[in-house]
Design a protein around this motif. Structure first.
Motif, PDB file in Angstrom:
ATOM      1  N   ASP A  58       0.857  -1.173   0.000  1.00  0.00           N
ATOM      2  CA  ASP A  58       0.000   0.000   0.000  1.00  0.00           C
ATOM      3  C   ASP A  58       0.898   1.229   0.000  1.00  0.00           C
ATOM      4  OD1 ASP A  58       0.854  -0.404   2.626  1.00  0.00           O
ATOM      5  OD2 ASP A  58      -1.150  -0.660   3.439  1.00  0.00           O
ATOM      6  N   ALA A  59       0.311   2.401  -0.098  1.00  0.00           N
ATOM      7  CA  ALA A  59       1.107   3.580  -0.436  1.00  0.00           C
ATOM      8  C   ALA A  59       1.780   4.317   0.714  1.00  0.00           C
ATOM      9  CB  ALA A  59       0.240   4.568  -1.219  1.00  0.00           C
ATOM     10  N   HIS A  60       1.085   4.556   1.813  1.00  0.00           N
ATOM     11  CA  HIS A  60       1.676   5.420   2.833  1.00  0.00           C
ATOM     12  C   HIS A  60       1.109   5.134   4.214  1.00  0.00           C
ATOM     13  CE1 HIS A  60       2.153   9.175   5.208  1.00  0.00           C
ATOM     14  NE2 HIS A  60       3.370   9.054   4.726  1.00  0.00           N
ATOM     15  N   ALA A  61       1.989   4.692   5.106  1.00  0.00           N
ATOM     16  CA  ALA A  61       1.657   4.486   6.520  1.00  0.00           C
ATOM     17  C   ALA A  61       0.569   3.442   6.726  1.00  0.00           C
ATOM     18  CB  ALA A  61       1.267   5.805   7.187  1.00  0.00           C
ATOM     19  N   GLY A  62       0.435   2.546   5.765  1.00  0.00           N
ATOM     20  CA  GLY A  62      -0.559   1.481   5.856  1.00  0.00           C
ATOM     21  C   GLY A  62       0.049   0.189   6.354  1.00  0.00           C
ATOM     22  N   HIS A  63      -0.488  -0.915   5.902  1.00  0.00           N
ATOM     23  CA  HIS A  63      -0.046  -2.237   6.337  1.00  0.00           C
ATOM     24  C   HIS A  63       1.451  -2.454   6.078  1.00  0.00           C
ATOM     25  CE1 HIS A  63      -0.306  -6.565   7.159  1.00  0.00           C
ATOM     26  NE2 HIS A  63       0.552  -6.674   6.154  1.00  0.00           N
ATOM     27  N   THR A  64       1.907  -2.144   4.874  1.00  0.00           N
ATOM     28  CA  THR A  64       3.296  -2.431   4.496  1.00  0.00           C
ATOM     29  C   THR A  64       4.296  -1.670   5.357  1.00  0.00           C
ATOM     30  OG1 THR A  64       2.562  -2.835   2.224  1.00  0.00           O
ATOM     31  CG2 THR A  64       4.927  -2.480   2.566  1.00  0.00           C
ATOM     32  N   GLU A  65       4.222  -0.354   5.342  1.00  0.00           N
ATOM     33  CA  GLU A  65       5.199   0.450   6.084  1.00  0.00           C
ATOM     34  C   GLU A  65       5.111   0.218   7.587  1.00  0.00           C
ATOM     35  OE1 GLU A  65       4.673   4.517   4.814  1.00  0.00           O
ATOM     36  OE2 GLU A  65       5.798   4.173   2.963  1.00  0.00           O
ATOM     37  N   GLY A 120      -6.780   4.197   6.689  1.00  0.00           N
ATOM     38  CA  GLY A 120      -6.898   5.364   5.820  1.00  0.00           C
ATOM     39  C   GLY A 120      -7.639   4.981   4.561  1.00  0.00           C
ATOM     40  N   ASN A 121      -7.360   5.680   3.501  1.00  0.00           N
ATOM     41  CA  ASN A 121      -7.977   5.379   2.213  1.00  0.00           C
ATOM     42  C   ASN A 121      -7.287   4.134   1.647  1.00  0.00           C
ATOM     43  OD1 ASN A 121      -8.872   5.338  -0.470  1.00  0.00           O
ATOM     44  ND2 ASN A 121      -9.012   7.574  -0.548  1.00  0.00           N
ATOM     45  N   VAL A 122      -8.059   3.098   1.388  1.00  0.00           N
ATOM     46  CA  VAL A 122      -7.491   1.841   0.908  1.00  0.00           C
ATOM     47  C   VAL A 122      -7.664   1.665  -0.600  1.00  0.00           C
ATOM     48  CG1 VAL A 122      -7.661   0.656   3.133  1.00  0.00           C
ATOM     49  CG2 VAL A 122      -9.566   0.533   1.508  1.00  0.00           C
ATOM     50  N   SER A 123      -8.115   2.708  -1.287  1.00  0.00           N
ATOM     51  CA  SER A 123      -8.229   2.641  -2.744  1.00  0.00           C
ATOM     52  C   SER A 123      -6.851   2.478  -3.358  1.00  0.00           C
ATOM     53  CB  SER A 123      -8.866   3.922  -3.288  1.00  0.00           C
ATOM     54  OG  SER A 123     -10.161   4.097  -2.775  1.00  0.00           O
ATOM     55  N   PRO A 124      -6.771   1.850  -4.523  1.00  0.00           N
ATOM     56  CA  PRO A 124      -5.468   1.706  -5.198  1.00  0.00           C
ATOM     57  C   PRO A 124      -4.847   3.078  -5.488  1.00  0.00           C
ATOM     58  CG  PRO A 124      -7.114   0.292  -6.231  1.00  0.00           C
ATOM     59  CD  PRO A 124      -7.840   1.183  -5.255  1.00  0.00           C
ATOM     60  N   LEU A 125      -3.547   3.181  -5.319  1.00  0.00           N
ATOM     61  CA  LEU A 125      -2.836   4.441  -5.511  1.00  0.00           C
ATOM     62  C   LEU A 125      -3.098   5.025  -6.893  1.00  0.00           C
ATOM     63  CD1 LEU A 125      -0.927   6.540  -4.314  1.00  0.00           C
ATOM     64  CD2 LEU A 125       0.985   5.157  -5.136  1.00  0.00           C
ATOM     65  N   ARG A 126      -3.152   4.194  -7.918  1.00  0.00           N
ATOM     66  CA  ARG A 126      -3.361   4.705  -9.281  1.00  0.00           C
ATOM     67  C   ARG A 126      -4.667   5.501  -9.384  1.00  0.00           C
ATOM     68  NH1 ARG A 126      -4.376  -0.530  -9.190  1.00  0.00           N
ATOM     69  NH2 ARG A 126      -6.362  -1.298  -9.961  1.00  0.00           N
ATOM     70  N   GLU A 142      -8.247  11.754   5.256  1.00  0.00           N
ATOM     71  CA  GLU A 142      -8.332  12.655   6.415  1.00  0.00           C
ATOM     72  C   GLU A 142      -7.199  12.450   7.401  1.00  0.00           C
ATOM     73  OE1 GLU A 142     -11.918  12.686   8.769  1.00  0.00           O
ATOM     74  OE2 GLU A 142     -13.130  12.965   6.968  1.00  0.00           O
ATOM     75  N   VAL A 143      -6.756  11.216   7.550  1.00  0.00           N
ATOM     76  CA  VAL A 143      -5.737  10.894   8.542  1.00  0.00           C
ATOM     77  C   VAL A 143      -4.331  10.808   7.949  1.00  0.00           C
ATOM     78  CG1 VAL A 143      -7.357   9.755  10.101  1.00  0.00           C
ATOM     79  CG2 VAL A 143      -6.192   8.408   8.336  1.00  0.00           C
ATOM     80  N   GLY A 144      -4.210  10.960   6.633  1.00  0.00           N
ATOM     81  CA  GLY A 144      -2.897  10.915   6.001  1.00  0.00           C
ATOM     82  C   GLY A 144      -2.405   9.518   5.690  1.00  0.00           C
ATOM     83  N   VAL A 145      -3.225   8.516   5.923  1.00  0.00           N
ATOM     84  CA  VAL A 145      -2.844   7.122   5.702  1.00  0.00           C
ATOM     85  C   VAL A 145      -3.442   6.646   4.384  1.00  0.00           C
ATOM     86  CG1 VAL A 145      -3.044   4.761   6.586  1.00  0.00           C
ATOM     87  CG2 VAL A 145      -2.682   6.663   8.175  1.00  0.00           C
TER      88      VAL A 145
END
Length: 175
Positions: free
Chosen positions: A84-91, A111-117, A133-136
């Protein structure tokens, strides 16, 4: 040799969130160029290892210039398939593995779990706050140290393979 990390980058897309300090793309580009010029006096090759998407424009421009000047400078991104893109499961999983004391697990929220693309156009136009809203961008509540122990070596190995092959694209990114 491994140099200390450069602690600041181009993070303007996060500036709606308290604590964000960004030096911007232009300043980062200049810093990387001057760093590369200096290190190239004694290092025959130079690789910048990147972990932030906001730095890509500066990295591409800086390494392209350094390469144009005859320096063997490249950059490599720390990525893993399916991240995922930022501060989610991966990071968050990776941080739970390498630096668990820095993760406030009890404060994590999805946070928003929509695909980054799908998010990129709005993110580029108005920043991360416009899409989360939360930056995630992802879901840190599912993160585990065990996943981090699996993901982190994959990131390192993928980067190491690209460094070993040393096949830069036209922007100096190792492929």
């Amino acid at each position: 040799m491994v140099a200390p990390a450069i602690g600041y980058g181009a993070s303007g897309e996060h500036e709606e969130f308290s604590g964000t300090v960004s030096i911007g793309t232009s300043a980062l580009r200049l810093l990387l160029v001057e760093y590369g010029r200096s290190a190239s006096r004694w290092a025959s090759r130079l690789v910048f290892v990147n972990g932030h998407g906001g730095n890509v424009e500066a990295l591409a421009a800086a390494t392209a210039l350094l390469r144009y000047e005859g320096r063997d400078a490249v950059w490599c991104s720390c990525t893993v398939a399916g991240a995922d893109a930022h501060a989610g499961h991966t990071e968050t999983s990776v941080l739970l593995h390498i630096s668990p004391q820095d993760v406030r697990v009890h404060e994590t929220v999805p946070g928003n779990v929509s695909p980054l693309r799908e998010l990129i156009p709005e993110l580029r136009r108005a920043g991360v706050a416009a899409v989360s809203e939360v930056g995630v961008l992802g879901d840190p509540t599912t993160a585990t140290e065990e996943d981090g122990a699996r993901i982190f070596p994959d990131m390192v190995e993928a980067c190491l393979r690209r460094i070993t092959r040393w096949v830069p694209d036209r922007d100096g990114m190792l492929t």
